[in-house]
Design an enzyme around this catalytic site. Structure first.
Site, PDB file in Angstrom:
ATOM      1  N   ARG A 233     -10.212  -1.135   7.209  1.00 61.27           N
ATOM      2  CA  ARG A 233      -9.232  -1.926   7.961  1.00 61.27           C
ATOM      3  C   ARG A 233      -8.910  -1.273   9.299  1.00 61.27           C
ATOM      4  O   ARG A 233      -8.814  -1.946  10.330  1.00 61.27           O
ATOM      5  CB  ARG A 233      -7.968  -2.106   7.113  1.00 61.27           C
ATOM      6  CG  ARG A 233      -6.958  -3.109   7.662  1.00 61.27           C
ATOM      7  CD  ARG A 233      -5.978  -2.503   8.628  1.00 61.27           C
ATOM      8  NE  ARG A 233      -5.362  -1.311   8.080  1.00 61.27           N
ATOM      9  CZ  ARG A 233      -4.748  -0.400   8.824  1.00 61.27           C
ATOM     10  NH1 ARG A 233      -4.698  -0.530  10.148  1.00 61.27           N
ATOM     11  NH2 ARG A 233      -4.218   0.665   8.266  1.00 61.27           N
TER      12      ARG A 233
ATOM     13  N   LYS B 123       0.849  -1.192   0.000  1.00 56.62           N
ATOM     14  CA  LYS B 123       0.000   0.000   0.000  1.00 56.62           C
ATOM     15  C   LYS B 123       0.882   1.238   0.000  1.00 56.62           C
ATOM     16  O   LYS B 123       1.839   1.335   0.777  1.00 56.62           O
ATOM     17  CB  LYS B 123      -0.935   0.016   1.214  1.00 56.62           C
ATOM     18  CG  LYS B 123      -1.866   1.224   1.224  1.00 56.62           C
ATOM     19  CD  LYS B 123      -2.945   1.105   2.268  1.00 56.62           C
ATOM     20  CE  LYS B 123      -2.431   1.336   3.669  1.00 56.62           C
ATOM     21  NZ  LYS B 123      -3.527   1.457   4.662  1.00 56.62           N
TER      22      LYS B 123
END
Length: 224
Positions: free
Chosen positions: A116, A73
């Site tokens: 998340r 990410k």
């Protein structure tokens, strides 16, 4: 070389599972990592100045199994973006084939980041908070405030009320309106953080990440 699939923010939103499943998936990932079945090197921090940040966050899990995943990410946080009508947090996720390392997908990271993070809060509370918790305080009524509350409600369905505080009174009011119209709980907007913590069973701080954070709550405000 295989084709690379691109998923926009709308595509990712359309693919997202229910919040209860997101919490369970995050718990499974944390458990798997804790068992030594994953890799997550320290994030690489690129500091562009001020309170802005850019992070490279690689990870893999379940290598050698049918559920293996590997990728990175690339996420940034620019607090000043909100004054420009832009999101505070933006980013991309790149997935790679675990067997060959070939990139397989590039997708928007903002939706997954919000979900998340909220799910991590819910997993923590599931194991550490009173299972009979009924009052949740949210300090910081932005995207993370919403995702944290949604995830916590999935774990604590008997929640009766949410105490909401933000230094931006308009955002605070919008958050409370969202809670009261979309969740089956009461939304209360105390005038200051101290009143927001009184009687709270779970307290979440979801303010922007800054280099010189100032305490929002004092230890003596917390109930034991």
């Amino acid at each position: 070389m295989s084709q690379i699939r691109y998923l926009s923010k709308a595509d990712v939103e359309a693919c997202m599972p229910p919040v209860t499943e997101v919490v369970d998936l995050v718990e499974h990932a944390l458990k798997t990592y804790g068992e030594g079945k994953g890799g997550m090197p320290p994030k690489v921090d690129l500091a562009p100045g001020g309170d802005n940040f850019l992070h490279a966050m690689p990870a893999h899990v379940g290598l050698g199994t049918d559920a293996a995943a590997m990728g990175m990410k690339w996420v940034g946080g620019y607090p000043g973006n909100t004054q420009k009508g832009l999101p505070y947090v933006t980013g991309l996720i790149v997935l790679n084939d675990p067997d060959t390392g070939i990139p397989t997908a590039v997708m928007d990271a903002t939706v997954i980041t919000a979900a998340r993070t909220g799910a991590c809060t819910a997993v923590t509370a599931r194991h550490l908070a009173d299972p009979n918790s009924e009052v949740i305080t949210i300090l910081g009524c932005g995207v993370q405030g919403r995702s944290n509350l949604e995830a916590l409600l999935a774990v604590f369905p008997d929640t009766e009320r949410a105490l909401c505080f933000d230094i931006d009174v308009e955002r605070q009011a919008e958050f409370a309106d969202w809670v009261s119209t979309t969740k089956d709980i009461a939304a209360i907007i105390p005038p200051d953080p101290r009143e927001c913590t009184e009687g709270a069973h779970i307290i979440v701080t979801s303010a922007p990440i800054v280099k010189d954070p100032q305490p929002v709550i004092e230890p003596e405000w917390l109930q034991t």
